[in-house]
Design a protein around this motif. Structure first.
Motif, PDB file in Angstrom:
ATOM      1  N   GLN A 120       0.888  -1.630   0.321  1.00  0.00           N
ATOM      2  CA  GLN A 120       0.497  -0.209  -0.384  1.00  0.00           C
ATOM      3  C   GLN A 120       0.408   0.925  -0.221  1.00  0.00           C
ATOM      4  O   GLN A 120       1.961   1.501   0.604  1.00  0.00           O
ATOM      5  CB  GLN A 120      -1.297   0.091   1.431  1.00  0.00           C
ATOM      6  N   LYS A 121       0.496   2.095  -0.838  1.00  0.00           N
ATOM      7  CA  LYS A 121       1.589   3.431  -0.695  1.00  0.00           C
ATOM      8  C   LYS A 121       0.941   4.083   0.185  1.00  0.00           C
ATOM      9  O   LYS A 121       0.012   4.250   0.727  1.00  0.00           O
ATOM     10  CB  LYS A 121       0.969   4.289  -1.734  1.00  0.00           C
ATOM     11  N   VAL A 122       1.737   5.250   1.298  1.00  0.00           N
ATOM     12  CA  VAL A 122       0.821   6.161   1.838  1.00  0.00           C
ATOM     13  C   VAL A 122       1.734   7.100   1.851  1.00  0.00           C
ATOM     14  O   VAL A 122       3.063   7.431   0.901  1.00  0.00           O
ATOM     15  CB  VAL A 122       1.672   5.281   3.492  1.00  0.00           C
ATOM     16  N   GLN A 123       1.801   8.427   2.567  1.00  0.00           N
ATOM     17  CA  GLN A 123       2.279   9.448   2.513  1.00  0.00           C
ATOM     18  C   GLN A 123       2.468   9.492   4.282  1.00  0.00           C
ATOM     19  O   GLN A 123       2.419   9.493   4.873  1.00  0.00           O
ATOM     20  CB  GLN A 123       1.523  10.603   2.454  1.00  0.00           C
ATOM     21  N   LEU A 124       3.840  10.003   4.154  1.00  0.00           N
ATOM     22  CA  LEU A 124       4.856  11.133   5.545  1.00  0.00           C
ATOM     23  C   LEU A 124       4.689  11.657   5.333  1.00  0.00           C
ATOM     24  O   LEU A 124       5.389  12.996   5.301  1.00  0.00           O
ATOM     25  CB  LEU A 124       5.913   9.611   5.692  1.00  0.00           C
ATOM     26  N   VAL A 125       3.685  11.816   7.069  1.00  0.00           N
ATOM     27  CA  VAL A 125       3.108  13.705   6.544  1.00  0.00           C
ATOM     28  C   VAL A 125       3.990  14.035   8.700  1.00  0.00           C
ATOM     29  O   VAL A 125       4.563  13.350   9.010  1.00  0.00           O
ATOM     30  CB  VAL A 125       1.637  13.564   7.683  1.00  0.00           C
ATOM     31  N   HIS A 126       4.577  15.343   8.566  1.00  0.00           N
ATOM     32  CA  HIS A 126       5.189  16.306   8.721  1.00  0.00           C
ATOM     33  C   HIS A 126       4.234  17.192   9.902  1.00  0.00           C
ATOM     34  O   HIS A 126       3.441  17.829   9.513  1.00  0.00           O
ATOM     35  CB  HIS A 126       6.648  16.883   9.230  1.00  0.00           C
ATOM     36  N   VAL A 127       4.172  16.665  10.800  1.00  0.00           N
ATOM     37  CA  VAL A 127       3.349  17.695  11.726  1.00  0.00           C
ATOM     38  C   VAL A 127       4.112  18.165  13.548  1.00  0.00           C
ATOM     39  O   VAL A 127       4.051  17.380  13.924  1.00  0.00           O
ATOM     40  CB  VAL A 127       1.934  16.728  12.494  1.00  0.00           C
ATOM     41  N   PRO A 128       4.093  19.320  12.816  1.00  0.00           N
ATOM     42  CA  PRO A 128       5.211  20.353  13.687  1.00  0.00           C
ATOM     43  C   PRO A 128       4.174  19.697  15.232  1.00  0.00           C
ATOM     44  O   PRO A 128       2.832  20.142  15.362  1.00  0.00           O
ATOM     45  CB  PRO A 128       5.420  21.201  13.962  1.00  0.00           C
ATOM     46  N   VAL A 129       5.184  20.284  16.230  1.00  0.00           N
ATOM     47  CA  VAL A 129       4.938  20.325  17.753  1.00  0.00           C
ATOM     48  C   VAL A 129       3.859  21.852  17.571  1.00  0.00           C
ATOM     49  O   VAL A 129       4.211  22.553  17.161  1.00  0.00           O
ATOM     50  CB  VAL A 129       5.610  20.024  18.824  1.00  0.00           C
ATOM     51  N   GLN A 130       2.976  22.038  18.700  1.00  0.00           N
ATOM     52  CA  GLN A 130       2.698  22.738  18.915  1.00  0.00           C
ATOM     53  C   GLN A 130       3.049  24.138  19.141  1.00  0.00           C
ATOM     54  O   GLN A 130       3.610  23.924  19.684  1.00  0.00           O
ATOM     55  CB  GLN A 130       0.715  22.198  19.125  1.00  0.00           C
ATOM     56  N   GLY A 131       2.513  25.387  18.074  1.00  0.00           N
ATOM     57  CA  GLY A 131       3.709  26.462  18.478  1.00  0.00           C
ATOM     58  C   GLY A 131       5.120  26.416  17.864  1.00  0.00           C
ATOM     59  O   GLY A 131       5.379  27.558  18.106  1.00  0.00           O
ATOM     60  N   GLU A 132       5.459  25.209  17.443  1.00  0.00           N
ATOM     61  CA  GLU A 132       6.935  25.163  16.554  1.00  0.00           C
ATOM     62  C   GLU A 132       6.303  25.274  15.042  1.00  0.00           C
ATOM     63  O   GLU A 132       5.643  24.010  13.805  1.00  0.00           O
ATOM     64  CB  GLU A 132       6.852  23.873  16.712  1.00  0.00           C
ATOM     65  N   ALA A 133       7.047  25.990  14.686  1.00  0.00           N
ATOM     66  CA  ALA A 133       6.485  26.541  12.842  1.00  0.00           C
ATOM     67  C   ALA A 133       7.865  25.331  12.234  1.00  0.00           C
ATOM     68  O   ALA A 133       9.185  25.886  12.805  1.00  0.00           O
ATOM     69  CB  ALA A 133       6.807  27.983  12.381  1.00  0.00           C
ATOM     70  N   GLU A 134       7.399  24.450  11.266  1.00  0.00           N
ATOM     71  CA  GLU A 134       8.450  24.438  10.398  1.00  0.00           C
ATOM     72  C   GLU A 134       9.858  25.462  10.001  1.00  0.00           C
ATOM     73  O   GLU A 134       9.072  26.647   9.558  1.00  0.00           O
ATOM     74  CB  GLU A 134       8.159  23.428   8.983  1.00  0.00           C
ATOM     75  N   ILE A 135      10.334  24.553   9.481  1.00  0.00           N
ATOM     76  CA  ILE A 135      11.854  25.942   8.821  1.00  0.00           C
ATOM     77  C   ILE A 135      11.193  25.991   7.450  1.00  0.00           C
ATOM     78  O   ILE A 135      11.643  24.657   6.678  1.00  0.00           O
ATOM     79  CB  ILE A 135      12.913  25.677   9.031  1.00  0.00           C
ATOM     80  N   ASP A 136      11.810  27.180   7.337  1.00  0.00           N
ATOM     81  CA  ASP A 136      10.942  27.501   5.766  1.00  0.00           C
ATOM     82  C   ASP A 136       9.454  27.854   5.032  1.00  0.00           C
ATOM     83  O   ASP A 136       9.556  26.756   3.231  1.00  0.00           O
ATOM     84  CB  ASP A 136      12.491  27.127   5.079  1.00  0.00           C
ATOM     85  N   LYS A 137       8.736  27.641   6.327  1.00  0.00           N
ATOM     86  CA  LYS A 137       7.278  27.264   5.646  1.00  0.00           C
ATOM     87  C   LYS A 137       6.857  27.881   6.459  1.00  0.00           C
ATOM     88  O   LYS A 137       6.823  28.851   6.979  1.00  0.00           O
ATOM     89  CB  LYS A 137       7.502  25.690   6.561  1.00  0.00           C
ATOM     90  N   ALA A 138       5.776  28.348   5.365  1.00  0.00           N
ATOM     91  CA  ALA A 138       4.755  29.774   6.080  1.00  0.00           C
ATOM     92  C   ALA A 138       3.991  29.241   7.270  1.00  0.00           C
ATOM     93  O   ALA A 138       3.630  27.460   6.561  1.00  0.00           O
ATOM     94  CB  ALA A 138       4.564  30.652   4.521  1.00  0.00           C
ATOM     95  N   PRO A 139       3.780  30.072   7.902  1.00  0.00           N
ATOM     96  CA  PRO A 139       2.287  28.983   8.992  1.00  0.00           C
ATOM     97  C   PRO A 139       1.279  29.016   8.053  1.00  0.00           C
ATOM     98  O   PRO A 139       0.588  27.466   8.781  1.00  0.00           O
ATOM     99  CB  PRO A 139       1.766  30.491  10.134  1.00  0.00           C
ATOM    100  N   ASP A 140       0.861  29.000   6.991  1.00  0.00           N
ATOM    101  CA  ASP A 140      -0.527  28.893   6.455  1.00  0.00           C
ATOM    102  C   ASP A 140      -0.015  27.635   5.294  1.00  0.00           C
ATOM    103  O   ASP A 140      -1.226  26.938   4.295  1.00  0.00           O
ATOM    104  CB  ASP A 140      -1.450  29.515   6.398  1.00  0.00           C
ATOM    105  N   SER A 141       1.097  27.120   5.206  1.00  0.00           N
ATOM    106  CA  SER A 141       1.111  25.885   4.142  1.00  0.00           C
ATOM    107  C   SER A 141       1.550  24.951   4.218  1.00  0.00           C
ATOM    108  O   SER A 141       0.792  24.378   5.404  1.00  0.00           O
ATOM    109  CB  SER A 141       2.331  26.282   3.274  1.00  0.00           C
TER     110      SER A 141
END
Length: 196
Positions: A120-141
């Motif tokens: 089965q094909k899956v996606q591994l999704v990065h879900v940052p800890v609440q309040g922690e923004a991903e580097i180089d990512k806009a908050p709403d992306s």
């Protein structure tokens, strides 16, 4: 009474004829005689033969082809007493060249209700800890995702209910996925059939 007796005898004879007909159409097939894990190479000791009355919709490896099955890998977990289907074995390595295997522990509320199956094909999704923004990512992306493929899913661990899923991903993405697992920020999402 005589007519009734003759009718019962005729019906009994017809039943015996049908039974003999079914017995006469038994097929020699390959069976599983020992537990075989996903990815394990099959040996002659793992397999046996049985004569069964097989429905035309049931796909099973013919006993004459047993030698062609030995040496292949189990594409799914095999249990003793089951018939071996052609789709349950493969010549391919479950983890291909250029891939890495990432074990992912899923809590009971993170395990899909749909059973996870090898391939089965899956996606591994990065879900940052609440309040922690991903580097180089806009908050709403959208969150960052990596493609993967299920190789094996364990049963739920006693007490915790945690299911460990082995996911094959590219060698470039493997370390990133492992880091997400260690940080507790990885979630597994089933891809739609066809990978869309």
């Amino acid at each position: 009474m005589i007519a009734l007796s003759l009718g019962l005898i005729a019906a009994g004879g017809a039943g015996v004829a049908v039974l003999l007909l079914q017995v006469g159409h038994r097929t020699q097939v390959v069976t599983v005689v020992r537990d075989v894990q996903v990815g394990q190479v099959l040996t002659a000791k793992d397999l046996g033969k049985a004569s069964v009355a097989l429905d035309s919709t049931v796909k099973a490896v013919n006993a004459d082809d047993l030698g062609q099955v030995v040496g292949k890998r189990a594409a799914v977990e095999l249990r003793p007493g089951s018939l071996l289907a052609p789709s349950q074995v493969t010549r391919d390595d479950l983890v291909k060249a250029g891939e890495q295997l990432v074990p992912i522990g899923l809590k009971p509320d993170q395990v899909p209700a749909t059973a996870l199956m090898p391939g089965q094909k899956v996606q591994l999704v990065h879900v940052p800890v609440q309040g922690e923004a991903e580097i180089d990512k806009a908050p709403d992306s959208s969150p960052r995702t990596l493609p993967g493929r299920v190789v094996k899913a364990s049963g739920a661990a006693p007490g915790t209910g945690v299911v460990v899923v082995d996911v094959a991903t590219s060698a470039d993405d493997g370390p990133t996925a492992a880091a997400w697992v260690a940080a507790g920020t990885l979630r597994l999402v089933l891809a739609a059939p066809g990978g869309r």
